[in-house]
Design an enzyme around this catalytic site. Structure first.
Site, PDB file in Angstrom:
ATOM      1  N   PRO A 141      35.578 -67.505   4.731  1.00 56.77           N
ATOM      2  CA  PRO A 141      35.628 -67.418   3.266  1.00 56.77           C
ATOM      3  C   PRO A 141      34.443 -68.123   2.602  1.00 56.77           C
ATOM      4  CG  PRO A 141      37.814 -67.814   4.116  1.00 56.77           C
ATOM      5  CD  PRO A 141      36.879 -67.918   5.301  1.00 56.77           C
ATOM      6  N   TYR A 142      34.027 -69.280   3.127  1.00 59.35           N
ATOM      7  CA  TYR A 142      32.841 -69.942   2.567  1.00 59.35           C
ATOM      8  C   TYR A 142      31.636 -69.010   2.592  1.00 59.35           C
ATOM      9  CZ  TYR A 142      28.394 -72.324   2.776  1.00 59.35           C
ATOM     10  OH  TYR A 142      27.063 -72.644   2.591  1.00 59.35           O
ATOM     11  N   ALA A 143      31.345 -68.437   3.763  1.00 62.54           N
ATOM     12  CA  ALA A 143      30.183 -67.558   3.884  1.00 62.54           C
ATOM     13  C   ALA A 143      30.324 -66.334   2.986  1.00 62.54           C
ATOM     14  CB  ALA A 143      29.991 -67.141   5.340  1.00 62.54           C
ATOM     15  N   THR A 145      31.797 -66.225   0.143  1.00 63.41           N
ATOM     16  CA  THR A 145      31.487 -66.580  -1.254  1.00 63.41           C
ATOM     17  C   THR A 145      29.985 -66.551  -1.504  1.00 63.41           C
ATOM     18  OG1 THR A 145      31.374 -69.003  -0.902  1.00 63.41           O
ATOM     19  CG2 THR A 145      33.537 -68.045  -1.425  1.00 63.41           C
TER      20      THR A 145
END
Length: 343
Positions: A141-143, A145
């Site tokens: 999910p970080y990547a 975003t």
């Protein structure tokens, strides 16, 4: 360019970038909510505490600093395993709030944006090497975003007179060589931080993931000294109008920022042990949630467009990070409330 707004400018990368700009005659204006940033890191610079989505605050900053010529957007949540557990929080903080920031920047006619993106969005070649032409396959999910925001920014530059340079960087390590800032987290999540923690506490260091298709089975990374990364931001600002001339049809550019050399986690351990002159208790475990094989990049485009190449080594980063850890631990000890005293 005399003055630049830096969101997240009291954090690890933002504060080091602010120091690099100040050293070269550019005045940084800092916006940070201090959720992870530190007051010690912005020194005597213009500082505003608050949220990047606070339109009234952004308007106030530009009213008080009408000569801001660009924004460096570093503010984001960045912990990969945390993003797996709290995806909605990451999409809110990294995507929704950045969209709100862009609306405020557009209203205040700040048309130059340097965006802190990430090499974690790539689908690497089998050997881990990537360049700007590679396909994207963000693995957490970080990547996602970061990849999502790049699409938002690219679409925005088509519809508005704004211009964006997205710096896709890889694994920042080390500290400001002048010890003005460094890794502030007491619980580091990246490999070098964990190595330093193991070295200073005597605890084992765990290599998470040992079955990746790399030369030794451990994940591969492009460890870039944070000072080199700060100077890449400086180069992007200094050459912004050359890379993206005002009035040009193309107003969006992606640039990888790395050393061009892949280092596996096992190789990082070896370099660390050689630098400190002792061995660590190294153990193995499976990959963490959201972990990927990793990648490294050539920086041909950064060299051609920005005149930038990395100059510092992994050993430099180890030495600076250790020196910073000692200084920061002393500072925290000296400023800690006395027992029984609440701050």
């Amino acid at each position: 360019m005399k003055k630049v707004l830096i969101t997240g400018g009291a954090g690890y990368i933002g504060s080091t970038t602010a120091s690099a700009l100040a050293d070269h005659g550019i005045t940084p204006v800092i916006l940070d909510d201090l959720s992870t940033g530190r007051r010690e890191f912005f020194h005597d610079r213009s500082f505003y505490q608050g949220d990047v989505a606070d339109h009234a605050l952004i308007d106030r900053i530009f009213t008080e600093h009408p000569d801001i010529a660009a924004t460096v957007h570093c503010a984001a949540k960045i912990v990969v395993p945390e993003s797996v557990v709290e995806p909605l929080r990451y999409y809110r903080e990294n995507v929704a709030k950045t969209v709100a920031l862009l609306e405020a920047l557009e209203r205040n006619r700040c048309s130059r944006i340097v965006f802190s993106s990430s090499g974690s969005i790539y689908a690497p070649h089998p050997d881990g090497h990537v360049d700007e032409s590679c396909s994207l396959a963000p693995g957490s999910p970080y990547a996602r975003t970061k990849a999502m925001m790049e699409q938002v920014l690219q679409d925005w530059t088509v519809a508005a007179p704004s211009r964006v340079i997205a710096l896709r960087y890889f694994n920042p390590v080390g500290a400001d060589p002048r010890m003005r800032s460094g890794l502030q987290s007491p619980d580091p999540t990246h490999a070098l931080g964990k190595l330093i923690e193991a070295y200073t506490t005597g605890q084992p260091f765990t290599v998470t993931g040992v079955d990746w298709p790399t030369r030794d089975g451990s994940a591969i990374r492009d460890y870039i000294h944070v000072w080199d990364l700060a100077l890449a931001h400086l180069a992007a600002l200094n050459r912004f109008d050359q890379v993206l001339p005002p009035g040009a049809a193309d107003r969006y550019q992606v640039i990888n920022v790395g050393t061009g050399e892949g280092t596996t986690v096992r190789e990082l351990v070896t370099a660390f042990e050689k630098t400190v002159g002792s061995t660590l208790d190294v153990r193995e475990a499976g990959p963490r949630a959201g972990d990927v094989i990793g990648c490294y990049t050539s920086s041909t485009r950064a060299r051609n467009l920005l005149g930038w190449t990395s100059a510092k080594t992994v050993s430099d980063a180890v030495r600076d990070a250790l020196a910073w850890r000692t200084q920061w631990a002393t500072h925290l000890e000296q400023t800690a409330p006395a027992p029984g005293v609440t701050s």
